[in-house]
Write a protein that holds these residues in place. Sequence first.
Motif: not given
Length: 464
Positions: A387, A457, A460
């Motif tokens: 990510y 968050k 996630d």
Amino acid sequence: MPSKKRNKATPVIIFSSFFYFAALINFFSADDWFHLRLAQISSITEFLNFFSFSATSQSASFYRPLSTQVFFFIFHSLFGLNAFFYYLFGLLLFVLILLQLKNLVLVLFPKISPITALVVYGFSVTNFTRLYFLSAYQELFMVLFALLALNAHLRSQGKKTLLFFILALLSKETAVVIPGLILLIDLYQGKLKLSRHLPLFLFTAIYLYLRLFHFGLAEGDTYIWDFSPKMALNTLMWYTLWSFGAPELLVDYIGGGLRPIPRFYTDYPFFSYFILFFLLVLLGSFTFLIFRSLKKNLRQYLFTGLFFVVPLLPVLFLPHHKFTLELGLPLVGFSLLFALVVNSVKGKWGTLLVVLFMILNLSMNYLTYTRHYSVNRSRLSHRLYDYLTTQYPQYPSDPLYFTDPENAGRFEDYAKQLSLATSRADMFKVIYNDPNLVVYFDGVNQPPEDQPVIKIKAQDFFTR
């Protein structure tokens, strides 16, 4: 005969190493990021700081420079953050350990096959943390150098013995037991001569002085010494049960009187009965067979039993710091004892003992793989790594803040779990090569009220 024994042992070594190939898809997690951060150096002086007994910016909580700082420095320099090569090296260390164990058996007990000892050591569930967690490779390094030192001693190679002993000390402090094991071997072989071990004693004394009075002892709630015989016996009992194949998690489910607590059966409706049944049958069979052959093998059993206990002495009086990864060297003694028992009874009884051990340990390896922090945190940090490298190739001007759901219960601590997997900000400092980065995790370190942040968050990154 010795060459045939060596050839028969080779398939066991190969198969046991293949058994842990799933470790090759693991990623970095927790302390790995801390050690990677320490390994980000830019000068020879900083490299030498790895070996300093005085506190430097390159110091860790434990003095294990060769197996942590140097290991992570070399591999990060060569392979960056490609974890595959780190874990591949761990498997290579494991194979070398098995090879040295085979040599040890052939010299100490030339009349028995090393296969049983290799099976017991190679498939023991206690190997799991040592192979699936890079920061536990300190144990692999230490065990390999310890076995090299012992085998060099058996070949009367004094200089090599001293060299490997020093390398073991630079890998992990529990290597201080090596002179004790050498004396134990000399006593067993009837060759004890203290004068020839003076260099070992000298280096041990120097190391202990520097380690205890300059570097210092580890601090924390789990590093509280307790020298009561009762607690030591309890700790020894757990290391013994783990050596037979009990999963590490079992210690959390046993209450007073050694009775499993009710939650054990609800958390593991199948494996709870499976573990207890096979563990009790294996322990009962082993005890029966060892007493059956005790008279003719008392000396060998006493030697191998002490070979199990002596390496445990550095951790035996730390009742709050019991972990299966500490069994790397003690398991050598346990494997030798197990092999002697199997060899003494032979036939169907010996085969039954090995089969019971394999059933329990293979299944516990599977259970551990599904629950162990080294796997789960690795997956978590890998998702976050993907990510970050996609969404934030450069760290943003405002710090990242990983949040939990509003009104989250005490079990929904996603941000805290994420902070454990990343060693707080260490992962970010490594990825972005910036030792001053600040990252916030809900429930761990809250940002100031006037601090602009980028909220993400935490949940996630968890799969349900």
